[in-house]
Design an enzyme around this catalytic site. Structure first.
Site, PDB file in Angstrom:
ATOM      1  CG  HIS A  52      -6.719   6.930   4.526  1.00  0.00           C
ATOM      2  ND1 HIS A  52      -6.884   6.556   3.210  1.00  0.00           N
ATOM      3  CD2 HIS A  52      -7.980   7.145   5.021  1.00  0.00           C
ATOM      4  CE1 HIS A  52      -8.183   6.556   2.906  1.00  0.00           C
ATOM      5  NE2 HIS A  52      -8.857   6.909   3.974  1.00  0.00           N
TER       6      HIS A  52
ATOM      7  CG  ASP B 127      -4.550   1.715   4.721  1.00  0.00           C
ATOM      8  OD1 ASP B 127      -4.954   1.681   5.902  1.00  0.00           O
ATOM      9  OD2 ASP B 127      -4.801   2.657   3.950  1.00  0.00           O
TER      10      ASP B 127
ATOM     11  CD  GLU C 153      -1.632   6.182   2.642  1.00  0.00           C
ATOM     12  OE1 GLU C 153      -2.291   7.114   2.126  1.00  0.00           O
ATOM     13  OE2 GLU C 153      -2.130   5.069   2.900  1.00  0.00           O
TER      14      GLU C 153
ATOM     15  CG  ASP D 238      -1.883   1.205   1.181  1.00  0.00           C
ATOM     16  OD1 ASP D 238      -2.926   1.079   0.525  1.00  0.00           O
ATOM     17  OD2 ASP D 238      -1.580   2.253   1.784  1.00  0.00           O
TER      18      ASP D 238
END
Length: 567
Positions: free
Chosen positions: A172, A177, A33, A31
């Site tokens: 998030h 995540d 960001e 994942d």
């Protein structure tokens, strides 16, 4: 006759030839960001990954990443990641090799994999690293086939994490995540075994079978849409804009995405992530086109390609120093500053080459001083430069060269056009045809860009323009333009006097700050769209508040005189 040990030409397939059992496959669940949605315009701020095999965690990877740009406050509110947190973090060039080593040999898994993989692939391009092309599993795509609306209202990570009992709640942040996605993956694989999916090959085939089925299952997204001009926006489960388009009939256009005729893999992948379609109704096609342009430029939806990165367009400018030179810059020039553009970087460079062929503007990048001399370059030694580096020309005398350059950019390009044309004749006579072709293309790029720049300036400085085009079926499609921006639009009914509608439009239209030239690439893109519409033979001018013109001695008069490139 069959004899023991003789070759029959047939070998029974082994389990390995049919694929690796899922219990023996290593999955790397990742994942990211980021600072935004577009991989080619935004940066990574955090990478989290969990490596699992046989249902067990065998490794984790987590790091903040300095994206090399400020983090939008809205993104900070969503992720909690601030500029201060990433200030001392390594850049992607330092992080990427470690992550690729961690994920090597594994099947890559992500929730909405197109997003995360897109950023990782772009990071490889930036770092001049080969993308390893691992097998990829998208848990969003699997969830759409293996879960029902009666179970979950959507396929967001948080919703699926609750369905499959994840011990970690998505928040998030990349590692949490990724941990939640592991629970979702295991839950989906358990369901997939009921469909005969027992190996990695089965899983790949199961995923590949989804797009056409999804297209059929998602046709309901086009139900009830109006048959009007407008913009349509495909949005995912998190309400993010995936793709933005425009049509004179949005209902018919959106419905076409769910037909067998839509074969573009990129858009079929987009449909796999889409949860709803938003419609913005417009008065007519021009207003819809402008709305689409603004929305794509501002939102940068990941599945759109054109119009996303207008800030990366290039301008030709003169540097601000005692001995100016030409430069290509992505920073918009100040109003009133000599410029060409915006354009692609290659066209900007070609335009500069044409100017430098004709005018003795210096080409070196050295910052020159009026107090002390610098060493001369090759162009000075052969007489192609007035050598301001050696103070062979004074500041005031050199200022005339800069003024001639500015005039060629902003007004009369004759000096450049004639000098390069003369050079073309010399090269052709000497049978140096390849060099002549290159010079011809440079001159074409310059004249095309100069003409485009002057057309844009003419439209912007004209102030308010009201124009109308005949509407299909009767009536008029009216646009009110202020300083190169669409300020209002209306379509009048058939056989009705349009002037009262125009009067109301003038009273209610958007206020635009007066300027005499385009202020940035987004302004230029919209002005170009308006110019294309105004040039249509069916469009009529109703009123213009100021003079709308191009210079009499400008680049337009050279149109057709020499080959030109695209503006």
């Amino acid at each position: 006759m069959y004899e023991s040990g003789a070759s029959t030409g047939y070998e029974q397939p082994s389990l390995l030839s049919l694929g690796t059992p899922l219990s023996e496959v290593t999955f790397c669940v990742v994942d990211l960001e980021t600072t935004g949605l577009a991989a080619d315009a935004c940066g990574i701020t955090e990478i989290g990954a969990v490596k699992v095999k046989g249902g067990k965690v065998i490794g984790e990877f987590s790091t903040l990443v300095n994206p090399g740009e400020p983090i939008d406050p809205r993104v900070t509110r969503l992720t909690g990641i601030t500029d201060d947190m990433v200030a001392e973090a390594p850049g992607i060039e330092a992080v990427l090799p470690s992550f690729l080593e961690f994920a090597a040999g594994a099947t890559l898994v992500a929730h909405n994999a197109g997003f995360d993989v897109g950023f990782l692939r772009h990071a490889c391009e930036l770092c001049d690293t080969r993308w390893p092309r691992p097998p990829i599993v998208d848990t969003v795509v699997l969830a759409r086939r293996l879960t029902e609306k009666s179970e979950v209202p959507n396929r967001r990570l948080g919703t699926l994490a609750r369905l499959f009992g994840s011990p970690v709640t998505p928040n998030h942040r990349a590692l949490d995540d990724a941990r939640a996605t592991v629970a979702v993956l295991h839950g989906l694989i358990e369901r997939a075994t009921g469909h005969g999916v027992v190996t990695d090959t089965d899983l790949a085939e199961f995923c590949r079978a989804i797009p056409s089925e999804l297209q059929r299952r998602k046709r309901h997204l086009a139900d009830g849409l109006p048959h009007v001009p407008g913009v349509y926006i495909f949005r995912d489960a998190d309400d993010r804009a995936l793709y933005i388009g425009v049509s004179v009939d949005v209902a018919a256009r959106v419905r076409s995405y769910f037909s067998a005729g839509e074969q573009r893999r990129r858009l079929r992948d987009m449909i796999a992530s889409a949860e709803r379609v938003e419609i913005i109704e417009c008065a007519h096609r021009l207003e819809a086109g402008v709305a689409e342009l603004r929305l794509i430029s501002g939102g940068k939806p990941p599945y759109n390609r054109a119009g996303k990165n207008l800030e990366f367009r290039s301008w030709v400018r003169l540097t601000r120093e005692p001995y100016p030179r030409l430069t290509v810059s992505r920073k918009p020039p100040e109003l009133g500053e000599p410029r060409l553009g915006p354009a692609s970087g290659s066209q900007a460079q070609a335009a500069i080459a044409a100017i430098e062929e004709a005018l003795p503007i210096r080409q070196c990048r050295t910052r020159l001083s009026t107090e002390r001399t610098s060493s001369s370059c090759f162009l000075g030694e052969i007489g192609r430069c007035p050598e301001p580096c050696r103070h062979e020309v004074g500041v005031e005398e050199y200022a005339q060269i800069a003024a001639d350059t500015a005039r060629a950019m902003d007004g009369d390009p004759t000096q450049v056009a004639e000098a390069v044309t003369e050079r073309l004749a010399e090269l052709s006579e000497g049978e140096r045809f390849e060099t002549a072709a290159a010079k011809r293309d440079e001159l074409g790029a310059f004249l095309s860009l100069a003409a485009s720049t002057q057309r844009l300036r003419g439209l912007v400085s004209a102030g308010e323009i009201v124009a109308a085009g005949r509407a299909k079926g009767g009536g008029w499609e009216i646009a009110l333009i202020r300083h190169g921006l669409l300020a209002g639009a209306v379509r009048t009914p058939p056989r009705v006097d349009p002037m009262p509608h125009i009067k109301r439009l003038e009273e209610t239209a958007r206020t635009v700050e007066p300027v005499d030239d385009v202020v940035d690439a987004a302004h230029a893109a919209e002005a170009r769209l308006l110019l294309q519409w105004l040039a249509k033979p069916e469009v009529r001018l109703v009123s213009v508040s100021a003079a709308w013109s191009c210079p009499l001695d400008g680049a337009e008069r050279w149109t057709g005189a020499v080959p030109t490139g695209s503006a």
